[in-house]
Write an enzyme that holds these catalytic residues in place. Structure first.
Site, PDB file in Angstrom:
ATOM      1  N   HIS A   1      36.367  40.574  42.070  1.00  0.00           N
ATOM      2  CA  HIS A   1      37.816  40.705  42.251  1.00  0.00           C
ATOM      3  C   HIS A   1      38.124  41.617  43.452  1.00  0.00           C
ATOM      4  O   HIS A   1      38.984  41.301  44.268  1.00  0.00           O
ATOM      5  CB  HIS A   1      38.455  41.320  41.000  1.00  0.00           C
ATOM      6  CG  HIS A   1      38.386  40.466  39.765  1.00  0.00           C
ATOM      7  ND1 HIS A   1      37.933  40.934  38.555  1.00  0.00           N
ATOM      8  CD2 HIS A   1      38.716  39.163  39.556  1.00  0.00           C
ATOM      9  CE1 HIS A   1      38.007  39.970  37.649  1.00  0.00           C
ATOM     10  NE2 HIS A   1      38.469  38.883  38.226  1.00  0.00           N
TER      11      HIS A   1
ATOM     12  N   LYS B   1      45.925  37.302  23.331  1.00  0.00           N
ATOM     13  CA  LYS B   1      44.550  36.813  23.537  1.00  0.00           C
ATOM     14  C   LYS B   1      43.510  37.854  23.140  1.00  0.00           C
ATOM     15  O   LYS B   1      42.321  37.670  23.407  1.00  0.00           O
ATOM     16  CB  LYS B   1      44.350  36.473  25.019  1.00  0.00           C
ATOM     17  CG  LYS B   1      44.786  35.074  25.410  1.00  0.00           C
ATOM     18  CD  LYS B   1      44.206  34.783  26.795  1.00  0.00           C
ATOM     19  CE  LYS B   1      44.648  33.485  27.394  1.00  0.00           C
ATOM     20  NZ  LYS B   1      44.227  33.415  28.819  1.00  0.00           N
TER      21      LYS B   1
ATOM     22  N   ARG C   1      34.705  30.463  42.644  1.00  0.00           N
ATOM     23  CA  ARG C   1      33.290  30.823  42.725  1.00  0.00           C
ATOM     24  C   ARG C   1      32.410  29.597  42.832  1.00  0.00           C
ATOM     25  O   ARG C   1      31.397  29.596  43.505  1.00  0.00           O
ATOM     26  CB  ARG C   1      32.879  31.618  41.483  1.00  0.00           C
ATOM     27  CG  ARG C   1      33.563  32.952  41.372  1.00  0.00           C
ATOM     28  CD  ARG C   1      33.517  33.477  39.983  1.00  0.00           C
ATOM     29  NE  ARG C   1      34.248  32.596  39.084  1.00  0.00           N
ATOM     30  CZ  ARG C   1      34.580  32.897  37.830  1.00  0.00           C
ATOM     31  NH1 ARG C   1      34.202  34.045  37.318  1.00  0.00           N
ATOM     32  NH2 ARG C   1      35.260  32.049  37.092  1.00  0.00           N
TER      33      ARG C   1
ATOM     34  N   SER D   1      34.485  38.201  34.187  1.00  0.00           N
ATOM     35  CA  SER D   1      34.802  39.293  33.257  1.00  0.00           C
ATOM     36  C   SER D   1      34.135  39.034  31.910  1.00  0.00           C
ATOM     37  O   SER D   1      33.690  39.969  31.237  1.00  0.00           O
ATOM     38  CB  SER D   1      36.318  39.418  33.081  1.00  0.00           C
ATOM     39  OG  SER D   1      36.910  39.746  34.305  1.00  0.00           O
TER      40      SER D   1
HETATM   41  O1  PNS Z   1      42.166  35.505  35.259  1.00  0.00           O
HETATM   42  P1  PNS Z   1      42.755  34.270  34.664  1.00  0.00           P
HETATM   43  O2  PNS Z   1      42.808  34.394  33.157  1.00  0.00           O
HETATM   44  O3  PNS Z   1      42.082  33.008  35.114  1.00  0.00           O
HETATM   45  O4  PNS Z   1      44.290  34.197  35.190  1.00  0.00           O
HETATM   46  C1  PNS Z   1      45.152  33.183  34.735  1.00  0.00           C
HETATM   47  C2  PNS Z   1      46.595  33.450  35.203  1.00  0.00           C
HETATM   48  C3  PNS Z   1      47.062  34.819  34.776  1.00  0.00           C
HETATM   49  C4  PNS Z   1      46.657  33.346  36.715  1.00  0.00           C
HETATM   50  C5  PNS Z   1      47.489  32.340  34.582  1.00  0.00           C
HETATM   51  O5  PNS Z   1      47.223  32.256  33.203  1.00  0.00           O
HETATM   52  C6  PNS Z   1      48.965  32.579  34.779  1.00  0.00           C
HETATM   53  O6  PNS Z   1      49.467  32.524  35.874  1.00  0.00           O
HETATM   54  N1  PNS Z   1      49.674  32.867  33.663  1.00  0.00           N
HETATM   55  C7  PNS Z   1      51.101  33.137  33.681  1.00  0.00           C
HETATM   56  C8  PNS Z   1      51.886  32.043  32.936  1.00  0.00           C
HETATM   57  C9  PNS Z   1      52.157  30.871  33.847  1.00  0.00           C
HETATM   58  O7  PNS Z   1      52.806  30.983  34.886  1.00  0.00           O
HETATM   59  N2  PNS Z   1      51.626  29.712  33.446  1.00  0.00           N
HETATM   60  C10 PNS Z   1      51.708  28.506  34.232  1.00  0.00           C
HETATM   61  C11 PNS Z   1      50.698  28.548  35.376  1.00  0.00           C
HETATM   62  S1  PNS Z   1      50.132  26.996  35.701  1.00  0.00           S
END
Ligand code: PNS
Length: 165
Positions: free
Chosen positions: A19, A43, A92, A130
């Protein structure tokens, strides 16, 4: 001229060197980079949102065009609130692609002004996640060089607390 503001969103439970590598690759490309930590207590993350934000804040250190905030709700709405135009995501491997592709297109559908850019982390972090960080730490593996020392300290404290319960 419009300031170029990027959002680097994620769960960051916890943040690892992959990150930080992405953050450092973003900074030359944008005027400001906002690390956006998803508030997702449902979660059951290992660290609370406040703990994740605090840890990242300390780790950003001297990176003065970068800040960390928590967000909830739709990412595109949060981006409007902070005046950001671009989502940055690290990819990645090919296995990341499908999920990332879906999110990028959904975000574009929700807000056509939002663009997503993908950056590759350094090869040495290309297998890092993570989830693996937590698994390896909980089983006694050595994470030096893969996560900042502060994250190791936080993991030690959290797993220590969990063992005492
Ligand atoms: O590190 P992650 O868990 O892959 O991140 C996922 C994240 C936080 C980028 C995604 O879940 C997100 O943007 N959540 C916010 C809710 C939202 O906007 N959902 C629609 C996105 S398609």
């Amino acid at each position: 001229m419009t300031r170029k503001v990027a959002i680097y969103p994620g769960t960051f439970d916890p943040l690892h060197n992959g990150h930080l590598d992405i953050i450092d690759r973003c900074l030359p490309l944008f005027d400001e980079v906002i690390v956006a930590v998803l508030f997702n207590e449902a979660k059951s993350p290992l660290f609370t949102t406040e703990e994740r934000v605090d840890c990242i804040d300390r780790l950003l250190g001297e990176r003065d065009r970068c800040r960390v905030v928590a967000f909830s709700g739709l990412l595109v709405d949060f981006m409007d609130d902070v005046g950001a135009q671009t989502v940055v995501r690290g990819v990645r491997a090919v296995s990341d692609f499908e999920y990332e592709f879906q999110m990028a297109l959904m975000n574009r559908r929700l807000n056509p002004r939002v663009e997503t850019v993908f950056l590759m982390p350094s090869q040495e972090y290309s297998y890092l996640s993570s989830r693996l960080v937590k698994e390896v730490f909980s089983l006694g593996g050595d994470l030096r060089g893969l996560v900042p020392d502060l994250v190791i300290e936080r993991l030690r404290a959290r797993y220590g607390e969990l063992r005492q319960r």
